[in-house]
Design an enzyme around this catalytic site. Structure first.
Site, PDB file in Angstrom:
ATOM      1  N   VAL A  16       0.838  -1.213   0.000  1.00  0.00           N
ATOM      2  CA  VAL A  16       0.000   0.000   0.000  1.00  0.00           C
ATOM      3  C   VAL A  16       0.870   1.258   0.000  1.00  0.00           C
ATOM      4  CG1 VAL A  16      -1.793   1.275   1.246  1.00  0.00           C
ATOM      5  CG2 VAL A  16      -1.848  -1.233   1.212  1.00  0.00           C
ATOM      6  N   GLY A 188      -0.767  -9.326  -3.783  1.00  0.00           N
ATOM      7  CA  GLY A 188      -0.734  -8.268  -2.755  1.00  0.00           C
ATOM      8  C   GLY A 188      -2.044  -8.108  -2.009  1.00  0.00           C
ATOM      9  N   ASP A 202      -9.455 -10.770   9.706  1.00  0.00           N
ATOM     10  CA  ASP A 202      -9.486  -9.499   8.980  1.00  0.00           C
ATOM     11  C   ASP A 202     -10.930  -9.041   8.751  1.00  0.00           C
ATOM     12  OD1 ASP A 202      -7.901  -7.528   7.102  1.00  0.00           O
ATOM     13  OD2 ASP A 202      -9.584  -8.262   5.905  1.00  0.00           O
ATOM     14  N   LYS A 206     -13.046  -5.763  10.315  1.00  0.00           N
ATOM     15  CA  LYS A 206     -13.838  -4.826   9.498  1.00  0.00           C
ATOM     16  C   LYS A 206     -15.289  -4.789   9.977  1.00  0.00           C
ATOM     17  CE  LYS A 206     -10.780  -5.487   5.538  1.00  0.00           C
ATOM     18  NZ  LYS A 206     -10.442  -6.398   4.445  1.00  0.00           N
TER      19      LYS A 206
HETATM   20  P1  NDP Z   1       3.181  -4.793   3.652  1.00  0.00           P
HETATM   21  O1  NDP Z   1       3.617  -5.936   4.515  1.00  0.00           O
HETATM   22  O2  NDP Z   1       3.302  -4.924   2.189  1.00  0.00           O
HETATM   23  O3  NDP Z   1       4.004  -3.472   4.085  1.00  0.00           O
HETATM   24  C1  NDP Z   1       4.276  -3.164   5.422  1.00  0.00           C
HETATM   25  C2  NDP Z   1       5.301  -2.053   5.444  1.00  0.00           C
HETATM   26  O4  NDP Z   1       5.538  -1.680   6.793  1.00  0.00           O
HETATM   27  C3  NDP Z   1       6.661  -2.432   4.856  1.00  0.00           C
HETATM   28  O5  NDP Z   1       7.164  -1.374   4.103  1.00  0.00           O
HETATM   29  C4  NDP Z   1       7.528  -2.669   6.090  1.00  0.00           C
HETATM   30  O6  NDP Z   1       8.897  -2.371   5.888  1.00  0.00           O
HETATM   31  C5  NDP Z   1       6.945  -1.669   7.049  1.00  0.00           C
HETATM   32  N1  NDP Z   1       7.176  -1.995   8.430  1.00  0.00           N
HETATM   33  C6  NDP Z   1       6.921  -3.164   9.068  1.00  0.00           C
HETATM   34  N2  NDP Z   1       7.258  -3.053  10.371  1.00  0.00           N
HETATM   35  C7  NDP Z   1       7.741  -1.820  10.539  1.00  0.00           C
HETATM   36  C8  NDP Z   1       8.273  -1.112  11.649  1.00  0.00           C
HETATM   37  N3  NDP Z   1       8.359  -1.683  12.850  1.00  0.00           N
HETATM   38  N4  NDP Z   1       8.687   0.161  11.462  1.00  0.00           N
HETATM   39  C9  NDP Z   1       8.607   0.752  10.253  1.00  0.00           C
HETATM   40  N5  NDP Z   1       8.115   0.134   9.157  1.00  0.00           N
HETATM   41  C10 NDP Z   1       7.690  -1.140   9.312  1.00  0.00           C
HETATM   42  O7  NDP Z   1       1.690  -4.444   4.085  1.00  0.00           O
HETATM   43  P2  NDP Z   1       0.546  -3.791   3.197  1.00  0.00           P
HETATM   44  O8  NDP Z   1       1.059  -2.609   2.511  1.00  0.00           O
HETATM   45  O9  NDP Z   1      -0.148  -4.841   2.427  1.00  0.00           O
HETATM   46  O10 NDP Z   1      -0.501  -3.361   4.348  1.00  0.00           O
HETATM   47  C11 NDP Z   1      -0.269  -2.237   5.145  1.00  0.00           C
HETATM   48  C12 NDP Z   1      -1.522  -1.932   5.955  1.00  0.00           C
HETATM   49  O11 NDP Z   1      -2.599  -1.693   5.053  1.00  0.00           O
HETATM   50  C13 NDP Z   1      -1.993  -3.058   6.867  1.00  0.00           C
HETATM   51  O12 NDP Z   1      -2.599  -2.508   8.007  1.00  0.00           O
HETATM   52  C14 NDP Z   1      -3.053  -3.765   6.027  1.00  0.00           C
HETATM   53  O13 NDP Z   1      -3.992  -4.458   6.809  1.00  0.00           O
HETATM   54  C15 NDP Z   1      -3.679  -2.576   5.357  1.00  0.00           C
HETATM   55  N6  NDP Z   1      -4.384  -2.868   4.132  1.00  0.00           N
HETATM   56  C16 NDP Z   1      -3.780  -3.603   3.139  1.00  0.00           C
HETATM   57  C17 NDP Z   1      -4.440  -3.852   1.967  1.00  0.00           C
HETATM   58  C18 NDP Z   1      -3.841  -4.663   0.875  1.00  0.00           C
HETATM   59  O14 NDP Z   1      -4.567  -4.978  -0.094  1.00  0.00           O
HETATM   60  N7  NDP Z   1      -2.557  -5.030   0.942  1.00  0.00           N
HETATM   61  C19 NDP Z   1      -5.803  -3.343   1.750  1.00  0.00           C
HETATM   62  C20 NDP Z   1      -6.342  -2.570   2.844  1.00  0.00           C
HETATM   63  C21 NDP Z   1      -5.636  -2.358   3.981  1.00  0.00           C
HETATM   64  P3  NDP Z   1       9.781  -3.200   4.834  1.00  0.00           P
HETATM   65  O15 NDP Z   1       9.303  -2.754   3.473  1.00  0.00           O
HETATM   66  O16 NDP Z   1      11.157  -2.760   5.100  1.00  0.00           O
HETATM   67  O17 NDP Z   1       9.515  -4.637   5.099  1.00  0.00           O
HETATM   68  N1  HSE Z   2      -6.115  -8.731   3.235  1.00  0.00           N
HETATM   69  C1  HSE Z   2      -7.196  -7.839   3.022  1.00  0.00           C
HETATM   70  C2  HSE Z   2      -8.190  -8.482   2.089  1.00  0.00           C
HETATM   71  C3  HSE Z   2      -6.703  -6.549   2.445  1.00  0.00           C
HETATM   72  O1  HSE Z   2      -7.842  -9.472   1.444  1.00  0.00           O
HETATM   73  O2  HSE Z   2      -9.319  -8.009   2.025  1.00  0.00           O
HETATM   74  C4  HSE Z   2      -7.775  -5.503   2.298  1.00  0.00           C
HETATM   75  O3  HSE Z   2      -8.229  -5.075   3.535  1.00  0.00           O
END
Ligand code: NDP
Ligand code: HSE
Length: 450
Positions: A16, A188, A202, A206
């Site tokens: 994201v 993703g 999850d 929600k």
């Molecule tokens: P990812 O695992 O792809 O990304 C997580 C990011 O957080 C990475 O860049 C990671 O760093 C960083 N990170 C992890 N721990 C730490 C820390 N302690 N300090 C600083 N940075 C940290 O997750 P997503 O992008 O998929 O999801 C992010 C959020 O969005 C979550 O809450 C998820 O539930 C929510 N979300 C996700 C959706 C999706 O479709 N993916 C949809 C809707 C919500 P590094 O890159 O170095 O590993």
């Molecule tokens: N893991 C979540 C899903 C991301 O599959 O719906 C969006 O919230």
């Protein structure tokens, strides 16, 4: 147009966060025009700072998220790390240091949303989280703002993209569960730990968020009845097809008829193929909202993935920035009704039960007696003999009326009930398991949407 840029700290640059940074950069001029001030990416906190991140100025990257949110010049913190800690502490620290917050973190909001709202209010800052529920679909803001003058009685829908993708692939292309999960992860859609998706955590998070906003109360994730899709088999999906149904993981939040309590639940359910939710494919989500004055509203769109989720994050970012420019804040938590959350046993629903039984005279009567003793009315029964080789049905036993029993050996009995309290239905299943003639309960699934 104000000339001093609004400074944004991005916490997390994964699926994201990468898309949030990309859109902030490529649409910088449009965003500035819409907000009335330029927006500048002032820092990006990640876990692995040495990783190459295309399109991001390396000088912005840090592994010290705490120092970033404490800088003092940050106007908005965008939290897309996920999980409870360090996200919770970072968000609270952001408020303390004068920043508004945009988060996509449903796990945290469902666990501790009230405390975060209280912190936002204490420091006079915004907390926005459209992306936490149903990806790109505008749902939180319509419930929080557009429907604030109406009375919402029910929210029902598909709110997890990963599980919908898996069930859709199993149903339409015959893909295996693991294969479909791997594909959803590669695209993703899945959480960092996909157990959160497939075990329903999850979707439960929600549901807790949606129920809280819809009914102006507080619902914690632990109060949401939760069942995932790990026990859904190809046989369940085939059985649903035979009934003209498909299997979906649903989140259902309801206000009780007397208005004195609410329920929130997440579980797989059979829904008729004619229901609009049946045609929600891949990682799409769809949510029905039933409100007293508005009637039934349907929200539909991509429920997961980097770019769709970033759209929701950016919408919130613009809203928070506009509030800062206008020296105001958006709506806070509305939880004044303080409605209790009733247990799953109080929910009225229908069951589809597959039993492995001895194929001999009297079995059906025994089974029917158990249902009657629990005050559960049977809608239909279908018996399929194991001896028929071809697997053909050997008798449609009952559809409200007469009965026939035939054959010998083992048979599969599929019973669909009328609506009854969930407690009575699970009591029925428990009693059925004790019958000598019932060799096993092959599957139990609720039937919704009729
Ligand atoms: P990812 O695992 O792809 O990304 C997580 C990011 O957080 C990475 O860049 C990671 O760093 C960083 N990170 C992890 N721990 C730490 C820390 N302690 N300090 C600083 N940075 C940290 O997750 P997503 O992008 O998929 O999801 C992010 C959020 O969005 C979550 O809450 C998820 O539930 C929510 N979300 C996700 C959706 C999706 O479709 N993916 C949809 C809707 C919500 P590094 O890159 O170095 O590993
Ligand atoms: N893991 C979540 C899903 C991301 O599959 O719906 C969006 O919230």
């Amino acid at each position: 147009m104000r000339t001093r840029p609004l400074k944004v700290a991005l916490l997390g640059c994964g699926v994201v966060g990468t898309e949030v940074a990309r859109i902030m950069t490529t649409h910088a001029d449009d965003l500035a025009a819409r907000i009335g001030a330029p927006v500048e990416l002032a820092g990006v906190a990640v876990r692995r700072p040495s990783k190459v991140r295309e399109g991001i100025d390396p000088s912005l990257i840090t592994s010290d998220a705490t120092a970033l949110v404490k800088r003092g010049d940050i106007d908005v913190v965008v939290e897309v790390i996920g999980g409870i800690e360090p996200a919770r502490t970072l968000i609270t620290t952001a408020f303390e240091h004068g920043a508004g917050v945009v988060s996509a973190n449903k796990a945290l909001l469902a666990e501790d949303g009230s405390a975060l709202h209280a912190a936002a209010e204490k420091y006079g800052r915004d907390l926005y989280y459209e992306a936490a529920v149903a990806g790109a679909i505008p749902l939180v803001r319509p419930l929080r703002e557009s429907l604030a003058g109406d009375k919402v009685n029910r929210v029902l829908g598909i709110v997890n993209g990963t599980t919908n993708f898996i069930l859709d692939k199993m149903d339409t292309s015959g893909a295996g569960y693991s294969e479909a999960l791997d594909e959803a992860t590669a695209l993703g859609y899945a959480e960092a730990d996909p157990t959160a998706d497939v075990e329903g955590f999850d979707a439960a998070a929600k549901a807790a968020i949606l129920a809280g906003i819809a009914f102006h109360t507080r619902v914690k994730i632990g109060e949401v009845h939760r069942e995932g899709i790990t026990e859904v088999t190809a046989a369940d999906i085939a059985s649903a097809r035979r009934m003209g149904c498909t299997v979906k993981l649903l989140a259902i939040c309801e206000r009780a008829a007397d208005g004195r309590s609410v329920t929130a639940r997440v579980h797989p359910a059979m829904i008729p193929l004619s229901h609009p939710l049946a045609s929600v494919r891949e990682a799409y989500n769809a949510v029905f909202v039933e409100a007293e004055a508005a009637g039934q509203l349907m929200f539909y769109g991509p429920g997961a993935g980097g770019s769709p989720t970033a759209s929701a994050v950016l919408g919130d970012l613009v809203a928070v920035c506009r509030n800062i420019v206008g020296a105001t804040t958006g709506p806070g938590e509305s939880a004044y009704t303080r409605l209790p959350v009733s247990p799953m046993g109080d929910v009225v629903t229908r069951y589809h039960i597959s039993l492995d039984v001895a194929d001999k005279p009297g079995v059906l009567a025994q089974v029917a007696t158990v249902f009657a003793e629990q005050d559960v009315s049977i809608d239909t029964v279908r018996q399929q003999s194991r001896n028929s080789g071809s697997g053909d049905e050997v008798g449609i036993e009952q559809s409200g009326g007469g009965r026939r029993v035939g054959g010998s050996g083992e048979a599969s009995l599929v019973v669909v009930t009328h609506r009854a309290p969930d407690a009575a239905l699970s009591g029925t299943v428990e009693a059925l398991r004790k019958l000598d003639t019932v060799r096993g309960v092959a599957s139990i699934m609720r039937v919704e949407g009729e």
